[in-house]
Structure formats: structure tokens, C-alpha cells
Design a protein around this motif. Structure first.
Motif, mmCIF file in Angstrom:
data_model
loop_
_atom_site.group_PDB
_atom_site.id
_atom_site.type_symbol
_atom_site.label_atom_id
_atom_site.label_comp_id
_atom_site.label_asym_id
_atom_site.label_seq_id
_atom_site.Cartn_x
_atom_site.Cartn_y
_atom_site.Cartn_z
ATOM 1 N N TRP A 155 -0.385 -0.184 -4.397
ATOM 2 C CA TRP A 155 0.603 0.343 -4.751
ATOM 3 C C TRP A 155 1.378 -0.481 -5.590
ATOM 4 O O TRP A 155 2.153 -0.439 -6.651
ATOM 5 C CB TRP A 155 1.605 1.250 -3.164
ATOM 6 C CG TRP A 155 2.948 0.933 -4.010
ATOM 7 C CD1 TRP A 155 3.485 2.022 -5.058
ATOM 8 C CD2 TRP A 155 4.300 0.547 -2.843
ATOM 9 N NE1 TRP A 155 5.045 2.176 -4.718
ATOM 10 C CE2 TRP A 155 5.562 1.364 -3.795
ATOM 11 C CE3 TRP A 155 4.377 0.284 -1.773
ATOM 12 C CZ2 TRP A 155 6.935 1.304 -3.015
ATOM 13 C CZ3 TRP A 155 5.506 0.210 -1.206
ATOM 14 C CH2 TRP A 155 6.488 1.193 -1.724
ATOM 15 N N ASP B 48 2.991 -1.150 -10.320
ATOM 16 C CA ASP B 48 4.434 -1.611 -10.887
ATOM 17 C C ASP B 48 3.993 -2.836 -11.980
ATOM 18 O O ASP B 48 5.687 -3.065 -13.099
ATOM 19 C CB ASP B 48 5.477 -2.084 -9.971
ATOM 20 C CG ASP B 48 5.797 -1.249 -9.354
ATOM 21 O OD1 ASP B 48 4.874 -0.200 -8.686
ATOM 22 O OD2 ASP B 48 6.550 -0.650 -8.892
ATOM 23 N N HIS C 60 7.143 -4.532 -0.964
ATOM 24 C CA HIS C 60 6.590 -3.710 -2.255
ATOM 25 C C HIS C 60 7.213 -4.814 -3.668
ATOM 26 O O HIS C 60 6.425 -5.625 -4.130
ATOM 27 C CB HIS C 60 7.622 -2.752 -2.958
ATOM 28 C CG HIS C 60 7.030 -2.409 -4.039
ATOM 29 N ND1 HIS C 60 5.649 -2.193 -4.122
ATOM 30 C CD2 HIS C 60 7.628 -1.402 -4.542
ATOM 31 C CE1 HIS C 60 5.637 -1.390 -5.560
ATOM 32 N NE2 HIS C 60 7.160 -1.153 -5.531
ATOM 33 N N GLU D 125 5.396 -7.307 -5.902
ATOM 34 C CA GLU D 125 5.233 -7.552 -7.616
ATOM 35 C C GLU D 125 5.439 -9.114 -7.762
ATOM 36 O O GLU D 125 5.110 -9.648 -8.870
ATOM 37 C CB GLU D 125 6.553 -7.012 -7.695
ATOM 38 C CG GLU D 125 5.832 -5.656 -7.700
ATOM 39 C CD GLU D 125 7.663 -4.493 -8.648
ATOM 40 O OE1 GLU D 125 7.489 -4.836 -9.644
ATOM 41 O OE2 GLU D 125 7.965 -3.694 -7.786
#
Ligand SMILES: [Zn+2]
Length: 470
Positions: free
Chosen positions: A205, A209, A234, A238
Motif C-alpha cells: 500500500w 503513494d 502509512h 512513505e
């Protein structure tokens, strides 16, 4: 005057200064379209839409990217349950999402890139991370090795030791350390897959991004937004991916996080019976009321949602809209008879409200405070309207509502259709006046009653007849 923003990365207010002059690059975590949009989404996306609109108002040229996660566990599970292929689910719910966003007046997003359209970029990043020693392959999976990146935890202020065995981190025999996270997931039966140097599989996931944002903005950019609950793991992941890959920091200058939405004092959740879809809220309330409810709180504050509070918001918003309409009507009459004199006090109030509005918005986009200034202003305007204002002043007052309304996404500017309705209404009101002059009260009453039937209220005031929608 500069804009101050609360940067989660440093836990403090900072002066907003984009990397490249007046160009602002902004990325916000988007939806996974496997179900209808809920109020939590609405809160976050209304907030960033308003922020983008304000930055534009302040002269910045904003490029706003919001990704769409079109492959992940939620989508795959939903597809297996429903027998609907993942791409069909994405198509259906992304369309629904766009409808909801449109209803809420969200129109500042420049592009909605989908994760699966960026597989080459994702593969390049993963390859780069392996080459630099930050990632390793294991049975067709690729993981980011968290302890190779000493800054891990700098956004969420998590201490790595705390993440160690046991608590919350799943133990996976493929991983060197339990806190390592997947960049690439090896093929499992029944899942959508893509070819990669490590065999068939799909992206993790977090990597989508960085692959998408860096495809648009390069190694570093200005604003990354999202809901607070995405901060860890998350957003933390990143940062690790991007900074490990490029060696440049900060990856993102300003991290902005929205407060959560509670329903009747509890966190909204599908398992509790307090789950609200945007569509359900819009069955009972005008979209502008819902938007007003959401912007009438600071984006970082948690918001409690309940029918009572929404009802309260409705009344508040209607008070403001009533003033906007009063100004609209006054402008029409004033054009006919210039009876009032210049009003310095209102001219001053116009300047003052715009100054205060900007001051509040410059202060970390404090929409709640900005709206409170509009209420104070509207009280003054309503009083002044009773004695009349000249067109020039009224025009300035109208501009206040147009300008602030454009930033907040409220009050809806007059559309072409409104102009037609306005013209038809003027005509009907004039015909009714003529009927009354001719003492034909049957016709004049019928006009009034028929308008009432379609929800238009006709009133006779000392300034002449006026109408409004009920
Ligand atoms: Zn994201």
C-alpha cells in the motif's frame, strides 16, 4: 502577511513557504473504492479542498493530486464476497465517490491517479530500494527493512523498540524483523497480479503513494495531507521509502493531518451502528449544509457528528444564506431607486471582515474562526439593510459573500439557471402587481398560492414584494 501551518512533522506552527515560488504541490491520500464514501472521508476531503481553495485565493498556483488505491486487501476481499471483479468494483465505487465529492462542492483536485497505472514507477522504486540496501526479497515478497532507516518514527514519534515482537505487529516468517513492511506482495490464488523481477505479485500500500507523488512532483514537495489515523504506519513508511531512495530530506515539507470524526461521541465504525455514508446524510440535508457543518470546525479538531448538531448547523447556515439573499434582493431594488445614502460604517465593516477572514485562514486555515467573523458581519448587514444601503456598498457586501463563499465552498454563486428563474420570478411578481392594481384579487392570490405550492414564498414588504425558496 504569510500563512502559518501546523506541521505534524515538527509538531509546531511554521511559516508556509513552497519549494518553488508560488507553485504548491499537494498530495492527499485518496480512497480505496470498495464501498460508499462515509462522513470521515467527507471531513478530510472537504478540509483539503478548502485549504487548496484558500491557497489559490492567496495567489498560489496549486497542483493537487489525490490517489486512488485500486488494488488492496479490502478490494480483493469484497470482490471474493460479491463475485464482482476488482476493476468493476473500482469503477462503481469511484463513480459514487465522485458524485459525493461533486455534491459537496469539492472541485480542487487536479488529478486522481490510480495505483495500478503506476506499476512501472512502483517497480523502479522497489528496485532502487533493494540496490541501496534498504529492502530485501523473500519468497517472492519484497520488504522494507525498517532498522536500516534510523529516522523511522520521526513523523509519528514512534519508538522502534516499542514495535518489537508481540504488540500489534504481525509475525511473518518471510520477514527479517516483524516491523518490516511489504513493498511487493507475492502472488496468492485469486488475486490480481503483475509481473515483477521477483515473480508475479502486487504492490504494497505505502509504495503507491511515493511512486505516484514523485512521478508528479519529483523527490521533494510541499504538502502531504491525510487523516490522522494514516500517520502510522502509512505516512511514516512513505517518508522511509522516499528518503531512503533519494537521500534527500524532507520528502515532504508540510504534513497536515485532519482530526477524526466521531458519531454521537464514539468513533464511527462499521461494526457499531453509528456508520454514516455521505449519501445517507444527503437524503435529509442539503449538501451545502453538510459542507458548512464540516468547515465550521477547524480541520485538525475532531468533530462530533449527530443529528442534533447537523440540525444546529442547518439553522446557522440558513441564517447566513438569508443575509446573502437579502443583499441580493436589496441590490435589485436599489437599482430601481437610489434612495439611501453612502454608508461609511458598512464600507469599513467590509474591509474589516475580509481582513479578519484572511487573518483566521492564514492561521492554519482556521475556518471556524473565519465563519464566526461572517456571522458578526451578517448581523451588521441585516441591521443596515433595514435602513437601506446604496448599490455601491451592497455590491461590496455581495463580493464579501462571493469571495469567502468561493474559499469555503459555500453560498453557491448564481448559475445561469438562477438567472432564468430570477427573470421568470420578476415577471410573475410584476403580473401579480398588475392584477392587484386592477383589483383582480382572484388572479393575484392564485399566483401567490401556486408559487407556494412549488415552495416559493412571496412576501409583501415595505420595499415591495419579494420571494424566497422555502
Ligand atoms: Zn496514502
Amino acid at each position: 502577511m504569510t500563512i502559518q501551518v501546523y506541521n505534524t512533522l515538527n509538531r509546531k506552527m511554521e511559516e508556509f513557504e513552497p519549494l518553488h515560488g508560488n507553485r504548491v504541490s499537494m498530495f492527499v491520500c485518496g480512497v480505496t473504492p470498495y464501498d460508499y464514501t462515509h462522513l470521515g472521508h467527507a471531513k478530510t476531503y472537504v478540509a483539503f479542498d478548502t485549504i487548496a481553495k484558500y491557497l489559490t485565493y492567496r495567489g498560489y498556483s496549486v497542483f493537487y493530486v489525490q490517489n486512488v488505491t485500486d488494488v488492496d486487501d479490502n478490494l480483493i476481499n469484497r470482490s471474493n464476497e460479491s463475485d464482482i471483479p476488482v476493476p468493476d468494483l473500482v469503477k462503481k465505487y469511484f463513480r459514487e465517490f465522485l458524485d459525493d465529492m461533486d455534491a459537496l462542492g469539492i472541485d480542487s483536485i487536479n488529478i486522481y491517479p490510480k495505483a495500478t497505472e503506476y506499476i512501472p514507477e512502483i517497480l523502479d522504486q522497489i528496485k532502487g530500494l533493494i540496490e541501496k540496501g534498504f529492502a530485501y526479497e523473500s519468497n517472492g515478497n519484497v520488504y522494507f527493512e525498517v532498522n536500516k532507516f534510523p529516522d523511522f518514527g520521526k513523523l509519528s514519534k514512534q519508538v522502534l523498540e516499542k514495535l518489537r515482537p508481540g504488540a500489534r505487529v504481525e509475525v511473518d516468517e518471510n520477514k527479517k524483523n516483524p516491523e518490516d513492511f511489504a513493498l511487493w506482495k507475492a502472488e496468492k490464488p485469486g488475486e490480481p497480479t503483475w509481473d515483477s523481477p521477483w515473480g508475479k505479485g502486487r504492490p504494497g500500500w505505502h509504495i503507491e503513494d511515493t511512486a505516484i507523488s514523485m512521478a508528479y512532483f519529483g523527490d521533494q514537495y510541499d504538502i502531504h495531507g491525510g487523516a490522522t489515523e494514516l500517520m502510522f504506519p502509512h505516512h511514516e513508511s512513505e517518508i522511509a521509502q522516499a528518503e531512503a531512495l533519494t537521500g534527500k530530506e524532507p520528502f515532504v515539507r508540510y504534513w497536515l493531518h485532519t482530526g477524526i470524526l466521531n458519531v454521537d461521541g464514539e468513533k464511527m465504525s462499521k461494526s457499531l451502528k453509528n456508520f454514516w455514508r455521505v449519501k445517507e446524510a444527503l437524503e435529509d440535508y442539503d449538501p451545502a449544509v453538510l459542507r458548512f457543518f464540516l468547515v465550521n470546525a477547524h480541520y485538525r479538531s475532531p468533530v462530533d457528528f449527530s443529528n442534533e448538531l447537523l440540525e444546529e448547523a442547518k439553522q446557522g447556515y440558513e441564517r447566513l444564506v438569508e443575509t446573502v439573499q437579502n443583499v441580493h434582493f436589496a441590490l435589485k431594488w436599489q437599482a430601481k431607486e437610489e434612495r439611501a445614502s453612502q454608508d461609511d460604517e458598512i464600507d469599513k465593516a467590509v474591509e474589516e471582515v475580509m481582513h479578519k477572514f484572511e487573518e483566521s485562514m492564514d492561521n492554519d486555515f482556521n475556518t471556524r474562526e473565519a465563519i464566526s467573523h461572517l456571522f458578526t458581519f451578517s448581523t451588521k448587514i441585516n441591521t443596515a439593510l433595514e435602513s437601506g444601503l446604496i448599490s455601491e456598498t451592497l455590491q461590496k457586501v455581495r463580493e464579501v459573500y462571493e469571495t469567502t463563499g468561493d474559499v469555503l465552498g459555500l453560498f453557491g454563486r448564481e448559475t445561469e439557471q438562477d438567472t432564468v428563474v430570477d427573470g421568470l420570478m420578476d415577471f410573475l411578481v410584476e403580473m401579480r402587481g398588475k392584477a392587484r392594481e386592477a383589483k383582480d384579487f382572484k388572479v393575484s392570490d392564485e399566483i401567490r398560492d401556486r408559487l407556494a405550492d412549488i415552495g416559493i414564498l412571496l412576501e409583501d414588504t415595505k420595499d415591495g414584494p419579494r420571494w424566497k425558496r422555502r
